[in-house]
Design a protein around this motif. Structure first.
Motif, PDB file in Angstrom:
ATOM      1  N   GLY A 469       0.820  -1.197   0.000  1.00  0.00           N
ATOM      2  CA  GLY A 469       0.000   0.000   0.000  1.00  0.00           C
ATOM      3  C   GLY A 469       0.857   1.251   0.000  1.00  0.00           C
ATOM      4  N   VAL A 470       0.268   2.341   0.482  1.00  0.00           N
ATOM      5  CA  VAL A 470       0.949   3.631   0.496  1.00  0.00           C
ATOM      6  C   VAL A 470       1.404   3.933   1.915  1.00  0.00           C
ATOM      7  CG1 VAL A 470       0.731   6.094   0.035  1.00  0.00           C
ATOM      8  CG2 VAL A 470      -0.474   4.449  -1.421  1.00  0.00           C
ATOM      9  N   PRO A 471       2.689   4.216   2.120  1.00  0.00           N
ATOM     10  CA  PRO A 471       3.139   4.596   3.468  1.00  0.00           C
ATOM     11  C   PRO A 471       2.424   5.856   3.929  1.00  0.00           C
ATOM     12  CG  PRO A 471       5.005   4.063   2.029  1.00  0.00           C
ATOM     13  CD  PRO A 471       3.793   4.132   1.147  1.00  0.00           C
ATOM     14  N   PRO A 472       2.318   6.074   5.214  1.00  0.00           N
ATOM     15  CA  PRO A 472       1.601   7.254   5.717  1.00  0.00           C
ATOM     16  C   PRO A 472       2.365   8.532   5.421  1.00  0.00           C
ATOM     17  CG  PRO A 472       2.671   6.076   7.511  1.00  0.00           C
ATOM     18  CD  PRO A 472       2.817   5.204   6.293  1.00  0.00           C
ATOM     19  N   PRO A 473       1.641   9.664   5.309  1.00  0.00           N
ATOM     20  CA  PRO A 473       2.304  10.950   5.096  1.00  0.00           C
ATOM     21  C   PRO A 473       3.251  11.269   6.247  1.00  0.00           C
ATOM     22  CG  PRO A 473      -0.049  11.143   4.696  1.00  0.00           C
ATOM     23  CD  PRO A 473       0.172   9.797   5.313  1.00  0.00           C
ATOM     24  N   ASP A 474       4.286  12.024   5.930  1.00  0.00           N
ATOM     25  CA  ASP A 474       5.245  12.422   6.957  1.00  0.00           C
ATOM     26  C   ASP A 474       4.600  13.482   7.846  1.00  0.00           C
ATOM     27  OD1 ASP A 474       7.387  13.527   8.407  1.00  0.00           O
ATOM     28  OD2 ASP A 474       8.802  13.011   6.805  1.00  0.00           O
ATOM     29  N   PRO A 475       4.465  13.224   9.141  1.00  0.00           N
ATOM     30  CA  PRO A 475       3.745  14.151  10.053  1.00  0.00           C
ATOM     31  C   PRO A 475       4.524  15.431  10.357  1.00  0.00           C
ATOM     32  CG  PRO A 475       4.659  12.335  11.305  1.00  0.00           C
ATOM     33  CD  PRO A 475       4.908  12.000   9.855  1.00  0.00           C
ATOM     34  N   ARG A 476       5.772  15.510   9.935  1.00  0.00           N
ATOM     35  CA  ARG A 476       6.555  16.717  10.225  1.00  0.00           C
ATOM     36  C   ARG A 476       6.067  17.927   9.436  1.00  0.00           C
ATOM     37  NH1 ARG A 476      12.439  15.231   8.650  1.00  0.00           N
ATOM     38  NH2 ARG A 476      11.280  14.203   6.947  1.00  0.00           N
ATOM     39  N   TYR A 477       5.339  17.673   8.358  1.00  0.00           N
ATOM     40  CA  TYR A 477       4.984  18.762   7.456  1.00  0.00           C
ATOM     41  C   TYR A 477       3.526  19.171   7.655  1.00  0.00           C
ATOM     42  CZ  TYR A 477       9.316  17.292   5.238  1.00  0.00           C
ATOM     43  OH  TYR A 477      10.631  16.968   5.009  1.00  0.00           O
ATOM     44  N   ARG A 478       3.237  20.412   7.275  1.00  0.00           N
ATOM     45  CA  ARG A 478       1.876  20.933   7.397  1.00  0.00           C
ATOM     46  C   ARG A 478       1.565  21.805   6.190  1.00  0.00           C
ATOM     47  NH1 ARG A 478       2.053  26.279   8.842  1.00  0.00           N
ATOM     48  NH2 ARG A 478       4.078  27.050   9.616  1.00  0.00           N
ATOM     49  N   THR A 479       0.301  22.077   6.010  1.00  0.00           N
ATOM     50  CA  THR A 479      -0.132  22.936   4.902  1.00  0.00           C
ATOM     51  C   THR A 479      -0.399  24.343   5.418  1.00  0.00           C
ATOM     52  OG1 THR A 479      -2.448  22.330   5.236  1.00  0.00           O
ATOM     53  CG2 THR A 479      -1.164  20.992   3.687  1.00  0.00           C
ATOM     54  N   ILE A 480      -0.526  25.264   4.493  1.00  0.00           N
ATOM     55  CA  ILE A 480      -0.961  26.619   4.818  1.00  0.00           C
ATOM     56  C   ILE A 480      -2.149  26.945   3.940  1.00  0.00           C
ATOM     57  CG2 ILE A 480       1.283  27.432   5.632  1.00  0.00           C
ATOM     58  CD1 ILE A 480       1.804  28.644   2.921  1.00  0.00           C
ATOM     59  N   ALA A 481      -3.071  27.709   4.468  1.00  0.00           N
ATOM     60  CA  ALA A 481      -4.287  28.043   3.725  1.00  0.00           C
ATOM     61  C   ALA A 481      -3.955  28.989   2.573  1.00  0.00           C
ATOM     62  CB  ALA A 481      -5.303  28.683   4.657  1.00  0.00           C
ATOM     63  N   THR A 482      -4.669  28.823   1.469  1.00  0.00           N
ATOM     64  CA  THR A 482      -4.512  29.726   0.325  1.00  0.00           C
ATOM     65  C   THR A 482      -5.885  30.168  -0.141  1.00  0.00           C
ATOM     66  OG1 THR A 482      -4.657  28.137  -1.498  1.00  0.00           O
ATOM     67  CG2 THR A 482      -2.547  28.290  -0.354  1.00  0.00           C
ATOM     68  N   ASP A 483      -5.910  31.192  -0.990  1.00  0.00           N
ATOM     69  CA  ASP A 483      -7.178  31.724  -1.489  1.00  0.00           C
ATOM     70  C   ASP A 483      -7.467  31.285  -2.914  1.00  0.00           C
ATOM     71  OD1 ASP A 483      -5.254  33.128  -2.846  1.00  0.00           O
ATOM     72  OD2 ASP A 483      -6.097  35.117  -2.453  1.00  0.00           O
ATOM     73  N   VAL A 484      -6.762  30.259  -3.403  1.00  0.00           N
ATOM     74  CA  VAL A 484      -6.940  29.815  -4.786  1.00  0.00           C
ATOM     75  C   VAL A 484      -8.227  29.003  -4.899  1.00  0.00           C
ATOM     76  CG1 VAL A 484      -5.989  28.445  -6.671  1.00  0.00           C
ATOM     77  CG2 VAL A 484      -4.472  29.822  -5.228  1.00  0.00           C
ATOM     78  N   ASP A 485      -9.123  29.449  -5.769  1.00  0.00           N
ATOM     79  CA  ASP A 485     -10.356  28.707  -6.049  1.00  0.00           C
ATOM     80  C   ASP A 485     -10.120  27.917  -7.334  1.00  0.00           C
ATOM     81  OD1 ASP A 485     -12.820  27.698  -6.594  1.00  0.00           O
ATOM     82  OD2 ASP A 485     -13.876  29.630  -6.593  1.00  0.00           O
ATOM     83  N   ARG A 486      -9.767  26.650  -7.192  1.00  0.00           N
ATOM     84  CA  ARG A 486      -9.394  25.853  -8.351  1.00  0.00           C
ATOM     85  C   ARG A 486     -10.582  25.509  -9.236  1.00  0.00           C
ATOM     86  NH1 ARG A 486      -4.132  24.354  -8.449  1.00  0.00           N
ATOM     87  NH2 ARG A 486      -2.970  24.828  -6.528  1.00  0.00           N
ATOM     88  N   SER A 487     -11.775  25.662  -8.728  1.00  0.00           N
ATOM     89  CA  SER A 487     -12.940  25.378  -9.558  1.00  0.00           C
ATOM     90  C   SER A 487     -13.050  26.341 -10.726  1.00  0.00           C
ATOM     91  CB  SER A 487     -14.213  25.432  -8.717  1.00  0.00           C
ATOM     92  OG  SER A 487     -14.470  26.760  -8.270  1.00  0.00           O
ATOM     93  N   LYS A 488     -12.378  27.480 -10.634  1.00  0.00           N
ATOM     94  CA  LYS A 488     -12.404  28.464 -11.724  1.00  0.00           C
ATOM     95  C   LYS A 488     -11.442  28.118 -12.849  1.00  0.00           C
ATOM     96  CE  LYS A 488     -13.750  32.335  -8.738  1.00  0.00           C
ATOM     97  NZ  LYS A 488     -13.355  33.678  -8.216  1.00  0.00           N
ATOM     98  N   GLY A 489     -10.634  27.082 -12.652  1.00  0.00           N
ATOM     99  CA  GLY A 489      -9.681  26.708 -13.679  1.00  0.00           C
ATOM    100  C   GLY A 489      -8.418  27.547 -13.606  1.00  0.00           C
ATOM    101  N   PRO A 490      -7.499  27.334 -14.541  1.00  0.00           N
ATOM    102  CA  PRO A 490      -6.216  28.039 -14.492  1.00  0.00           C
ATOM    103  C   PRO A 490      -6.379  29.534 -14.735  1.00  0.00           C
ATOM    104  CG  PRO A 490      -6.420  26.760 -16.515  1.00  0.00           C
ATOM    105  CD  PRO A 490      -7.567  26.369 -15.658  1.00  0.00           C
ATOM    106  N   PRO A 491      -5.484  30.345 -14.183  1.00  0.00           N
ATOM    107  CA  PRO A 491      -5.556  31.792 -14.397  1.00  0.00           C
ATOM    108  C   PRO A 491      -5.446  32.138 -15.879  1.00  0.00           C
ATOM    109  CG  PRO A 491      -3.945  31.237 -12.704  1.00  0.00           C
ATOM    110  CD  PRO A 491      -4.348  29.958 -13.348  1.00  0.00           C
ATOM    111  N   VAL A 492      -6.156  33.154 -16.258  1.00  0.00           N
ATOM    112  CA  VAL A 492      -6.112  33.622 -17.645  1.00  0.00           C
ATOM    113  C   VAL A 492      -5.030  34.684 -17.774  1.00  0.00           C
ATOM    114  CG1 VAL A 492      -7.385  34.798 -19.475  1.00  0.00           C
ATOM    115  CG2 VAL A 492      -8.543  33.117 -18.010  1.00  0.00           C
ATOM    116  N   THR A 493      -4.135  34.491 -18.712  1.00  0.00           N
ATOM    117  CA  THR A 493      -3.082  35.469 -18.973  1.00  0.00           C
ATOM    118  C   THR A 493      -3.571  36.401 -20.075  1.00  0.00           C
ATOM    119  OG1 THR A 493      -1.428  33.778 -18.446  1.00  0.00           O
ATOM    120  CG2 THR A 493      -0.649  35.772 -19.556  1.00  0.00           C
ATOM    121  N   ASP A 494      -3.742  37.665 -19.751  1.00  0.00           N
ATOM    122  CA  ASP A 494      -4.318  38.588 -20.736  1.00  0.00           C
ATOM    123  C   ASP A 494      -3.358  39.706 -21.136  1.00  0.00           C
ATOM    124  OD1 ASP A 494      -4.312  40.017 -18.401  1.00  0.00           O
ATOM    125  OD2 ASP A 494      -6.498  40.106 -18.199  1.00  0.00           O
TER     126      ASP A 494
END
Length: 944
Positions: A469-494
């Motif tokens: 199977g898959v070994p467990p994630p390394d507990p030393r690391y953590r995430t940080i919150a972001t404001d990216v709404d991925r449901s909108k798809g990739p950013p548009v370069t204009d």
């Protein structure tokens, strides 16, 4: 995945460490960087380089073929392909949004130690690139279904077939098995086993991803028009919320030193024997690697090396010889290989290799040899740091050091080793590693054995076993919150940056030679090209191959220096000097370190004005040239390119020649020194010359140097006469030409016709039309044969530059059992496109335009790319503002112009050349009813 198939990378260290500083004077040239790590473990490296408005985005995952295990070989490479198939929040080909913003140098590669993905994007598209890379890092598994797995499995298997179908194509797998014990992580190839690939399930794929592709197992490099603060903010925003995966242990270093010398012989459909002799040596990061590279350079790494001197120049037993040292994470490789002249027993060449090796091991290099080797590395490093991305660019070097040593600046330690290494240290290091334990593989002409059936490695007791199977994630690391709404798809370069193309400064030497200067002060290098009208086409009325052979001979000794002394002098200056021919032109070129420009220019002027054409060198090069023609006839792509142009243009036309430019054996045998002298007199002359200079110089600096070396040059005889290139009509019906390649596991399909000249006012229209059909990764031909049908590793089309009618050629190497099906698809695609039944859509046209226009800042990043563009301005008589106005001309091109250009394709008058095993393909091809079918040999003679 490689957008365009290329030779395998045999060790990234050869790129990153094989080109390092050899003198303290060059120490100012460095790769400065900042580094930081996100809370989730993603290591980020930033290098600022403001010369162009582009940023290299390069992601390295610390997983490669060495991390595979029983039943799962080929997984790392399969994943490289799968991760170009979109992600959970972007369902589609990964390349498409990048084409729209004009990405350049975009690709992905896998080797034994790592997988990387990279692209250069306009500065304004960095958000797009980071969104896409982060989405496939953190949101990938849900995008893969059985259909996509089956699709990319088929593509990978065709990549494997394509490699094995080439001459010497089975060497690397044979060497891997011979050099390492069963189960060693380097004992299998990156491409893996067919059976293991066939057995891969969706669960296997998902587990592999969760195990290896977390941010804590990756390094991200941003290099170019970006600063650390900007990079940190963007990387935190797009990558910060991706959870870490497990922290996986890498296999232990295992050089697998060998005690005994071993050897084997294999047969293949090759034109001449080739000897490979390899040793297992020190791993990445060890100082011994750099010392071995110095040793290799002296032994066989350059035109003036010991093996070249003995085998190629003095004894004339080999057509080419090379020695190199590279290293992977677990072990390194020292290799010598030689192409044995036809009629020479390989044992004679092996004996000389052993003799020279033992002499160098006993005595070590001389101080002059060692200094020359250092200078070569210095010059290569200085040239290499001009590029921010792509294969071996600065981003690659930083990532490689970070992944394999934890120190992004590990190349500096290698610089120190290169500078400080003494002759005795180099000798002692070589003796420690090369005193026995080698393996010799001799490939001799003969029948190619049937491709081995790749069995599953699942039950091989020697193979390492994977985790349950898959070994467990390394507990030393953590995430940080972001404001990216991925449901909108990739950013548009204009918004997109403007092209920074240097101003062209024109001058004229006192003897009338035009000079074009473009200043580029990014690295202390100056490039010069002497351009001459008249290339392969100038063979008209001469012996075929005269132009190419003459130009190739010009740097084989010039002025007072014979071939070996000339090569040694150029290397001692860190100069790169060469000469060559193309269809409509020829050139002599120089790349010189600024500090040694005058001395380098003197050598360059001798090549242009005073080539020696020594009889002994002519005979040596002639024999090698003829062997090269024989080699061309064994490679499916090159044999097709030898045959198709003469069929398109017809007998007697100046373009009716092999587009390799090499001519035919009989014509090369018939060449005499007087033929070379006459071509040089008629073509390489001041009244037919333009000097192009690009690099770290000014008008005030360069013009006096050019005057010094060229002002007294005077033309001899009558003025140069341009070759008349007549128009050719289309054939009345399609034609099919088959070439037998017994035992081939692929068929190489080429189909072509003639289209108007590069100088035609509508040439741009046709280039855009071709982009839709076959000029890009996401073009119709590739999407059909590669991504949809999985019959080919790639399918593309192009129109070569020409002053006369251009050859338009579509090509596809396909699995042998799908040859007729693939031909039918190519014919259908071309016919529907040309007839207007399936015309180019607005979105397709705009995508090609966008890729071309928005990619311009990245396309002219280097001095060599600027030099090439100016060469096109000269050769095709374009205005000086051709490059800078191309954007406007492309953007304003109406759709109808593209449709009209597509109609220039004539499906009822195409010429097909298909190379493959006729026992497999002839009957099905004839059943297609394309047109008259003929069988040719590799020289174009009709068999039936």
């Amino acid at each position: 995945m490689k957008l365009f198939p290329r030779a395998p990378r045999t060790g990234a260290l050869a790129l990153a460490l094989g080109a390092l500083l050899g003198s303290a004077q060059a120490a100012e040239v460095d790769i400065a960087y900042d580094a930081f790590t996100l809370p989730n473990g993603l290591r980020v490296i930033v290098h600022t380089d403001r010369k162009a408005p582009i940023v290299a985005v390069n992601v390295w995952y610390h997983v490669g073929a060495k991390n595979e295990y029983a039943g799962k070989t080929g997984f790392a490479h399969l994943f490289e392909h799968l991760m170009f198939q979109g992600s959970e929040n972007y369902r589609g080909e990964f390349f498409e949004p990048f084409e729209l913003v004009g990405a350049t140098n975009q690709n992905g590669t896998t080797n034994a130690d790592r997988t990387n993905y990279f692209q250069n994007v306009p500065t304004t598209a960095v958000d797009l690139a980071l969104w896409m890379e982060s989405d496939r890092m953190g949101h990938f598994v849900g995008a893969i279904d059985q259909a996509l797995l089956d699709e990319q499995r088929g593509v990978v298997q065709n990549e494997k077939r394509q490699g094995e179908n080439q001459p010497y194509g089975r060497v690397w797998e044979t060497l891997a098995r011979a050099r390492y014990p069963a189960g060693h992580p380097y004992s299998w190839t990156t491409i893996g086993s067919m059976a293991d690939l066939d057995a891969a399930s969706l669960d296997d794929v998902r587990n592999w991803f969760h195990t290896w592709y977390g941010p804590n197992n990756a390094v991200l490099v941003l290099a170019g028009d970006i600063d650390t603060d900007t990079a940190r903010a963007k990387v935190e925003r797009y990558f910060g919320d991706i959870p870490a995966g497990p922290s996986m242990a890498q296999p232990p270093v295992d050089v697998a030193r060998r005690d005994a010398s071993t050897r084997e012989t294999m047969t293949d459909r090759v034109a001449q024997p080739r000897i490979y002799r390899v040793w297992n040596t020190a791993q990445y990061g060890e100082p011994d690697v750099a010392r071995l590279q110095l040793f290799a350079r002296v032994l066989g790494g350059g035109a003036a090396s010991r093996l070249d001197r003995r085998l190629v120049h003095e004894l004339k037993l080999a057509d080419g010889v090379s020695a190199s040292a590279s290293a992977g994470e677990l072990a390194g490789t020292f290799m010598v290989y030689a192409d044995v002249k036809q009629g020479v027993e390989p044992e004679r060449v092996e004996a000389v290799i052993e003799e020279e090796l033992q002499r160098l091991l006993a005595d070590g290099p001389t101080e002059d040899e060692l200094a020359q080797a250092r200078t070569v590395y210095e010059a290569a490093f200085v040239r290499g740091v001009e590029r921010i991305g792509g294969f071996g660019g600065k981003a690659d070097r930083l990532a490689e050091c970070a992944v394999f040593t934890g120190d992004p600046g590990c190349f500096r330690a290698v610089q120190a080793t290169i500078r400080s290494a003494t002759a005795e240290e180099v000798r002692a290091t070589a003796r420690a590693w090369l005193d026995g334990g080698d393996h010799t593989l001799v490939v001799v002409p003969g029948e190619r054995p049937p491709a081995p059936v790749d069995g599953s490695t699942a039950d091989d007791p020697a193979m390492p076993r994977g985790p349950d199977g898959v070994p467990p994630p390394d507990p030393r690391y953590r995430t940080i919150a972001t404001d990216v709404d991925r449901s909108k798809g990739p950013p548009v370069t204009d918004a997109f940056p403007d092209l920074r193309f240097p101003e062209l400064e024109r001058a004229t030497l006192s003897n009338g030679i035009p000079v074009i200067l473009a200043r580029r002060h990014d690295v202390p290098v100056v490039q010069v090209s002497a351009e001459f009208a008249g290339g392969y086409a100038a063979d008209a009325g001469r012996k075929l191959g005269t132009a190419s052979f003459t130009m190739a001979m010009m740097d084989e000794g010039a002025g007072e220096l014979g071939a070996l002394d000339f090569a040694a002098r150029a290397e001692s200056l860190g100069a790169s000097i060469g000469s060559g021919a193309a269809l409509d032109g020829a050139n002599v070129y120089l790349s010189a370190l600024k500090e040694r420009l005058d001395e380098s220019m003197a050598l360059f002027a001798d090549v242009v004005r005073r080539p020696r054409f020594d009889d002994s060198e002519i005979e040596r090069v002639r024999a090698t040239w003829i062997a090269g023609i024989a080699q061309e006839k064994t490679r499916p792509n090159s044999v097709a390119m030898r045959l198709l142009p003469p069929l398109l243009y017809g007998d007697g036309h100046p373009y009716a020649i092999p587009f390799t430019g090499s001519g035919h054996e009989d014509s090369i045998r018939a060449l005499e020194r007087d033929d070379l002298v006459a071509f040089h007199r008629d073509t390489v002359r001041p009244d037919n010359a333009t000097l192009i200079v690009v690099g770290d110089t000014t008008r005030e600096e360069i013009l006096p140097l050019l005057e010094k070396h060229f002002a007294d040059w005077r033309a001899e005889g009558d003025g140069h006469v341009r070759v008349d290139v007549p128009q050719v009509g289309a054939p009345p019906a399609p034609r099919v030409f088959l070439v037998d390649q017994p035992g081939a596991i692929q068929a190489t399909i080429l189909v072509g016709q003639l289209v108007p000249s590069t100088m035609d006012p509508q040439a741009l229209d046709f280039d855009i039309a071709n982009g839709v059909l076959g000029g890009q990764f996401s073009s119709r031909l590739n999407m059909n044969l590669r991504e949809d049908k999985n019959w080919a590793y790639g399918a593309y089309s192009f129109a070569s530059g020409a002053r006369g009618q251009r050859p338009w050629i579509a090509f596809a190497p396909v699995q042998i059992d799908r040859t007729a099906d693939a031909i039918a698809e190519l014919r259908r695609e071309i016919a529907a496109y040309a007839s207007g039944e399936a015309p180019a859509g607005t979105a397709e046209i705009e995508r090609v335009k966008a890729a071309n226009v928005r990619g311009m800042p990245g396309s002219y990043e280097t001095a060599s790319s600027v030099l090439s563009a100016i060469g096109g301005i000269v050769r095709f008589e374009r205005p000086d503002d051709y490059v800078t106005t191309l954007k406007t001309r492309t953007e304003s091109l109406p759709e109808e112009a593209v449709h009209a250009a597509a109609r220039r394709l004539t499906p009822d008058a195409l010429t097909w050349v298909i190379v493959g095993d006729l026992d497999e393909i002839e009957a099905p091809v004839r059943e297609l009813g394309l047109g008259e079918v003929s069988v040719l040999d590799a020289d174009g003679r009709r068999i039936r």
